[in-house]
Scaffold this motif. Structure first.
Motif: not given
Length: 405
Positions: A159-160, A197-201, A205-208
């Motif tokens: 999450v970022a 705000v956004w998140a990716s599963v 994680s480094i990409k986010v």
């Protein structure tokens, strides 16, 4: 030729009459389909938008029920999932083109914040190492897990958040007081602005993390503003952030989230006090105030020597806390952070985790496929960042290019 196709709309099924042009060895061409920018399935734009909006709010079962009650069309759960995935596919391209917009005209702080949160996925969606651990654990009997614990069934989502906020200079004593404030008299705190705000599963994680830096550089390409990065002390995440700072040649102040520090100190406190002893509050407050004044090393040393003097047997939490304070001391300079007016708590990212993941992907009994979970995360991220309407227009344009050009 005069042809017709069936469309499912908010008002039920309708038939669209249109002309087709065809010749041998070429696919038929439908100018009216292109003009109306119709999708390649039977669902109208109005229905697709409604399905996406309902799928963001609650479970797919709830979405199916809401559509059945308020429109003339019954849509299957699987179709809701497929449409959500289709609508979410232009997420990265949308933010890519946003990077060419004007920088922010302000000298306020630019804050980046990161966190990780596990999502329960079906076996095939788990990372390889988790899949192996899950297989092993099914072959042997496990003692009953505690409530809410799901061993080897989760995949971490990164999450970022990136936002702008005015500096808020305050004294350490004021921060401690703010926690105890009662009644309706509260210190006015500057509100975050232009928050994304956004998140990716699915993605690494480094990409986010890199996306967050790209977003921040779009807002402040010449790095004229003070950058603050709020982290929770996870060593791997900290390494990734430092690597990304180097890659983008960024200067920023990394600040450890004070809430996490508080948790460590409280755990250490219970090694010195019996359960229910009210004196523990004073002990914790004293140490936290010292940490806020920039004395984390003294607190760590004092804690350890106190445990040794008292010959404490159960001192694991004390050593853990002291180790945490010492190994992170370069990011625990709260005295300087408060003087600079920097945020020291991760309320924004905690809220993002709650809103993006807990409220929708963590609902009871939900077990997600990787692609479905990622699609819902993207759509909820757009909604949380107030970008959904702009995104919808962009997505429709992209769909037209894919289908008709």
């Amino acid at each position: 030729h005069h042809t017709k196709r069936k469309m499912s709309s908010l008002f039920g099924d309708v038939t669209v009459h249109r002309k087709s042009y065809s010749k041998q060895t070429h696919a038929a061409h439908f100018p009216m389909d292109e003009q109306l920018n119709l999708a390649d399935d039977q669902f109208s734009d109005g229905l697709r938008l409604r399905i996406a909006s309902e799928s963001i709010k609650g479970s797919f079962d709830d979405a199916v029920e809401a559509l059945a009650q308020t429109t003339g069309r019954k849509v299957a759960k699987r179709q809701c999932l497929n449409i959500a995935q289709d609508v979410a596919q232009d997420f990265e391209a949308f933010y890519e083109q946003k990077r060419f917009q004007e920088p922010e005209n302000t000298d306020s702080l630019l804050v980046l914040s990161f966190d990780g949160k596990g999502i329960v996925l079906r076996h095939e969606g788990l990372r390889e190492c988790t899949q192996k651990a899950a297989l092993k654990s099914t072959q042997k009997l496990n003692s009953r897990l505690s409530a809410g614990e799901k061993k080897n069934r989760k995949r971490m989502a990164q999450v970022a958040s990136v936002y702008t906020v005015q500096p808020h200079i305050r004294a350490p004593e004021l921060v401690m007081q703010a926690d105890k404030e009662e009644g309706n008299v509260h210190q006015l705190r500057p509100r975050p602005r232009n928050k994304r705000v956004w998140a990716s599963v699915e993605r690494k994680s480094i990409k986010v993390i890199e996306e967050a830096f790209e977003e921040a550089l779009q807002r402040d390409p010449e790095q004229k503003r003070q950058w603050v990065i709020l982290v929770d002390g996870h060593p791997h995440q900290k390494k990734q952030i430092k690597r990304t700072m180097k890659k983008f040649n960024v200067q920023a102040t990394i600040v450890m989230d004070f809430v996490h520090v508080t948790e460590y100190v409280w755990k250490a406190a219970w090694c010195f006090f019996e359960k229910g002893d009210t004196a523990v509050e004073g002990w914790v407050a004293e140490r936290l105030l010292k940490i806020l004044q920039g004395g984390c090393a003294q607190v760590a040393k004092g804690m350890r020597s106190s445990a040794t003097k008292r010959l404490l047997e159960n001192r694991e939490s004390v050593d853990k806390c002291a180790q945490y304070l010492l190994s992170n001391k370069e990011h625990l300079k709260y005295g300087e952070a408060l003087q600079g007016g920097f945020p020291i708590g991760s309320g924004v990212i905690e809220g993002a985790c709650r809103h993006l993941i807990n409220d929708r992907l963590d609902i009871t009994g939900a077990r997600w496929g990787l692609v479905g979970a990622e699609a819902i995360l993207k759509l909820r991220s757009l909604k949380s960042s107030s970008d959904f309407n702009d995104y919808w227009s962009f997505h429709k344009q992209k769909s037209k290019e894919r289908l008709y050009q």
